[in-house]
Scaffold this motif. Structure first.
Motif, PDB file in Angstrom:
ATOM      1  N   TYR A 152       3.743   5.905  -4.818  1.00  0.00           N
ATOM      2  CA  TYR A 152       2.594   4.996  -4.814  1.00  0.00           C
ATOM      3  C   TYR A 152       2.110   4.751  -6.239  1.00  0.00           C
ATOM      4  O   TYR A 152       1.963   5.666  -7.041  1.00  0.00           O
ATOM      5  CB  TYR A 152       1.437   5.573  -3.992  1.00  0.00           C
ATOM      6  CG  TYR A 152       0.214   4.680  -4.012  1.00  0.00           C
ATOM      7  CD1 TYR A 152       0.112   3.598  -3.151  1.00  0.00           C
ATOM      8  CD2 TYR A 152      -0.817   4.912  -4.929  1.00  0.00           C
ATOM      9  CE1 TYR A 152      -0.993   2.769  -3.195  1.00  0.00           C
ATOM     10  CE2 TYR A 152      -1.924   4.087  -4.974  1.00  0.00           C
ATOM     11  CZ  TYR A 152      -2.009   3.016  -4.096  1.00  0.00           C
ATOM     12  OH  TYR A 152      -3.106   2.187  -4.134  1.00  0.00           O
ATOM     13  N   MET A 156       0.024  -1.569  -5.529  1.00  0.00           N
ATOM     14  CA  MET A 156       1.198  -1.816  -4.691  1.00  0.00           C
ATOM     15  C   MET A 156       0.804  -2.559  -3.416  1.00  0.00           C
ATOM     16  O   MET A 156      -0.296  -2.414  -2.906  1.00  0.00           O
ATOM     17  CB  MET A 156       1.861  -0.482  -4.296  1.00  0.00           C
ATOM     18  CG  MET A 156       2.695   0.157  -5.375  1.00  0.00           C
ATOM     19  SD  MET A 156       3.480   1.682  -4.770  1.00  0.00           S
ATOM     20  CE  MET A 156       4.492   1.014  -3.437  1.00  0.00           C
ATOM     21  N   GLY A 158       1.931  -3.161   0.631  1.00  0.00           N
ATOM     22  CA  GLY A 158       2.755  -2.619   1.703  1.00  0.00           C
ATOM     23  C   GLY A 158       3.365  -3.737   2.528  1.00  0.00           C
ATOM     24  O   GLY A 158       2.967  -4.902   2.442  1.00  0.00           O
ATOM     25  N   ALA A 163      -0.405  -0.337   1.239  1.00  0.00           N
ATOM     26  CA  ALA A 163       0.562   0.504   0.539  1.00  0.00           C
ATOM     27  C   ALA A 163       0.218   1.973   0.686  1.00  0.00           C
ATOM     28  O   ALA A 163       1.108   2.831   0.730  1.00  0.00           O
ATOM     29  CB  ALA A 163       0.609   0.118  -0.939  1.00  0.00           C
TER      30      ALA A 163
END
Length: 406
Positions: A152, A156, A158, A163
């Protein structure tokens, strides 16, 4: 037979409005020892928030370790697994673990890695029955921080979910995949301290745990191979995912919102159904809200206190806690002083005092220009917003006297 006792959120060292709760914690830990013996418990899982703050007093720490000694003395062979919660001092909690482990007590304050992977020699703990035979394993996962999440990085994105959730899911999936061969076909359990989506929170009691801006993760982050997941953080005892994922709840009310909860611990029997059983823990000290709902004038609060018919000789540490909710029928400062004076005449401890501010919190019209109002009008409005009622003649007279001296 393999029996596991799941508990969490002890919050040793907590105070309410300056009053300590040591008597309640001592009584709970004594009762917990009785349950361990009576139910012939083989393993005790404590899922975080053992202490209430990151700097527990010496007395709080003595209380914990005295209880552990009592558990082991009364139930030889008991395995104890404790993980840190978001309230706990992770390093301090884990510091004596090298000694405690020799006694069958495992403490995980933070996530330990062996290179790029989680150190299962620390986090995968065998649970043995009374004969010392391993009957299950538990993955002990303490409160997670961003640095614990594999791969992570801030910002970021997801795939279809945040994320952070993706990273938490990957962490548990990897740990379970690595643990299954070691478990040798025995049941695999997990421990955690976080908020699962769908769990009912307690208003004003639990800090919202934010990991990278996320507040809750779905219970499905725990792989289906896990027989049972023992969670801490939410103070209401409750099931998720059909009961496979469970919060045991706090041992007694830690705030006004928890007064109606069925506080207790959870017994998990791996050899018989149902898979777990809630064991209520009777309170040592009453926690009351007056009135039960809404707000009431002070005279009704006094009537309710008299109806309790409390023993004036009750020691301070055992006196009931009361959460008072008042109707603002006089200025807030006057009302607060009169309420505190009233409670001083009764063998109770004031846990909190709320005054209904809904009137004052209503959207206000834009202030008039100075050309369209007077100082007295401004005083009336300020008084009304502060105290949720209009000033009486004595207040107006005092204001006029003060204004005349300007």
């Amino acid at each position: 037979m393999m029996r596991i006792l799941h508990t969490a959120d002890w919050h040793i060292g907590q105070t309410l409005n300056g009053f300590d709760r040591e008597a309640e914690h001592r009584a709970f830990l004594d009762a917990l020892a009785d349950v361990i013996v009576t139910e012939e418990v083989d393993a005790l899982l404590v899922a975080g928030d053992i202490f209430d703050g990151i700097n527990p007093s010496g007395e709080s720490q003595r209380l914990l370790y005295t209880a552990i000694a009592s558990f082991l003395r009364r139930r030889p062979g008991l395995t104890i697994v404790m993980i840190a919660g978001n309230h706990d001092p992770a390093a301090r909690l884990e510091a004596p673990e090298a000694v405690l482990r020799e006694l069958g007590v495992h403490v995980l304050g933070g996530l330990h890695r062996d290179g790029a992977t989680v150190d299962l020699d620390r986090h995968l703990i065998p649970l043995t029955d009374a004969s010392g035979t391993p009957r299950a394993h538990v993955l002990a996962v303490p409160y997670l921080r961003l640095g614990d999440l594999p791969g992570y990085t801030v910002g970021m994105q997801g795939a279809g979910e945040s994320a952070v959730v993706t990273a938490v899911r990957a962490l548990h999936a990897g740990m379970v995949a690595a643990a299954l061969p070691r478990a040798g076909g025995l049941p695999l359990l997990a421990m955690g301290h976080l908020t699962c989506a769908g769990g009912l929170e307690s208003e004003g009691a639990e800090r919202r745990i934010l990991i990278g801006g996320d507040h809750a993760v779905p219970p499905e982050i725990y792989p289906s191979e896990l027989t049972y997941v023992a969670l801490g953080h939410l103070h209401r005892a409750q099931n998720l995912d059909g009961g496979r994922v469970r919060y045991s709840g706090s041992p007694f009310p830690l705030s006004a919102s928890e007064i109606g909860y069925n506080h207790g611990v959870t017994l998990v029997d791996l050899d018989a159904g149902p898979p777990h059983r809630h064991i209520p823990m009777p309170p040592t000290v009453a926690c009351l809200r007056i009135p039960n709902t809404g707000f009431a004038p002070l005279d009704q609060v006094e009537t309710a206190l008299l109806a309790l018919d409390l023993d004036a000789d009750t020691p301070m540490g055992l006196r009931p806690f009361v959460h008072i909710a008042l109707t603002p029928d006089r200025p807030a400062t006057t009302l607060t002083a009169e309420a505190e004076a009233l409670l001083d005449r009764h063998p109770v401890r004031l846990a909190s005092l709320r005054i209904d501010r809904t009137t004052a919190e209503q959207p206000q019209a834009p202030p008039a220009s100075l050309a369209d109002t007077t100082p007295e009008d401004l005083f009336r409005e300020a008084f009304r917003q502060t105290h949720s009622l209009d000033p009486d003649n004595s207040h107006l007279s005092a204001f006029r006297d003060a204004l005349s001296e300007v």
